[in-house]
Enzyme design. Sequence first.
Site, PDB file in Angstrom:
ATOM      1  N   VAL A 191       9.051   7.762   5.710  1.00  0.00           N
ATOM      2  CA  VAL A 191       8.804   9.171   5.394  1.00  0.00           C
ATOM      3  C   VAL A 191       8.598   9.957   6.673  1.00  0.00           C
ATOM      4  CG1 VAL A 191       7.849   8.666   3.119  1.00  0.00           C
ATOM      5  CG2 VAL A 191       6.329   8.771   5.092  1.00  0.00           C
TER       6      VAL A 191
ATOM      7  N   LEU B  57       0.852  -1.181   0.000  1.00  0.00           N
ATOM      8  CA  LEU B  57       0.000   0.000   0.000  1.00  0.00           C
ATOM      9  C   LEU B  57       0.891   1.235   0.000  1.00  0.00           C
ATOM     10  CD1 LEU B  57      -2.592  -1.155   2.697  1.00  0.00           C
ATOM     11  CD2 LEU B  57      -2.903  -1.146   0.208  1.00  0.00           C
ATOM     12  N   SER B  58       0.310   2.401  -0.240  1.00  0.00           N
ATOM     13  CA  SER B  58       1.159   3.589  -0.272  1.00  0.00           C
ATOM     14  C   SER B  58       1.787   3.860   1.084  1.00  0.00           C
ATOM     15  CB  SER B  58       0.374   4.813  -0.754  1.00  0.00           C
ATOM     16  OG  SER B  58      -0.691   5.108   0.109  1.00  0.00           O
ATOM     17  N   GLU B  59       1.140   3.372   2.166  1.00  0.00           N
ATOM     18  CA  GLU B  59       1.716   3.607   3.495  1.00  0.00           C
ATOM     19  C   GLU B  59       1.312   2.508   4.476  1.00  0.00           C
ATOM     20  OE1 GLU B  59       4.417   6.433   4.278  1.00  0.00           O
ATOM     21  OE2 GLU B  59       2.814   6.994   2.923  1.00  0.00           O
ATOM     22  N   THR B  60       2.271   2.108   5.307  1.00  0.00           N
ATOM     23  CA  THR B  60       2.012   1.277   6.479  1.00  0.00           C
ATOM     24  C   THR B  60       2.466   2.059   7.702  1.00  0.00           C
ATOM     25  OG1 THR B  60       2.265  -0.814   5.281  1.00  0.00           O
ATOM     26  CG2 THR B  60       2.521  -0.885   7.668  1.00  0.00           C
TER      27      THR B  60
END
Length: 259
Positions: free
Chosen positions: A68, A44-47
């Site tokens: 990030v 996914l774009s973020e965890t």
Amino acid sequence: MEIKQYIVDAFTDHLFSGNPAAVCMLSQWLPEETMRQIAMENNLSETAFAVPIETGYHLRWFTPGNEVELCGHATLGTAFVVLHLLHPQWDQVAFQTRSGILAVKKEGNLLAMDLPSYALTQVPVTQAMEEAIGARPKAAYLGLDLVCVMETEQQVRLASPNLEKVMQLEGEILHVTAQGSDFDCVTRSFAPKCAVAEDPVCGRGHCHVVPLWAKTLGKKEILAYQASKRGGVLHCQDAGERTVLRGNAVLFSEGILHL
């Protein structure tokens, strides 16, 4: 080791839209490489990874490519898990992050996040930007990310950037944005440097574009739309050095990671 993981669709009030974030609730930190591998596996774009501390939670975010310093939708997703599933008696939660203390509170049916705004410096529009985006921006600004302001909403909605050329531009993420017809602004976010072709709804991006549109439109309250395939609505407020983003979130799944 077993780890509880939730997947939450953020900035939406119904499933299969908004931006899905994986949220891993930990008792203590995992090795950094393990967290990177989990993020890659989730794809996914973020965890998000959260560890409880005395004042709330310590929170970190990983894309499939790197850690990030700020992620809005995964913060919203984590706050949803904490405030609706784990501690529904709480009205707010504070996260300690690389971007400072981020507070999230319940406001009716929405969750309101208090995030840092990014200072923008206007930069020249270049041929490289035009070639990467497929249309020439009318203005460009650089903060942590690159913001390209387009002439029309349709240029944003129909954009099909050359991601290899996006990789050569300044800024970690490319945001293309324009004034909208039904919304104050319409934006899309492309992050090949983070191994994410397009972020479905980017909270961090709106910490760049909301101050810009607030100044341009002469208003503090900005209703924003992220015009990705999934789409997402953000109720935003320019608060000077801070940007307040309000949105819904819905639970898609919860499960156990076996490590």
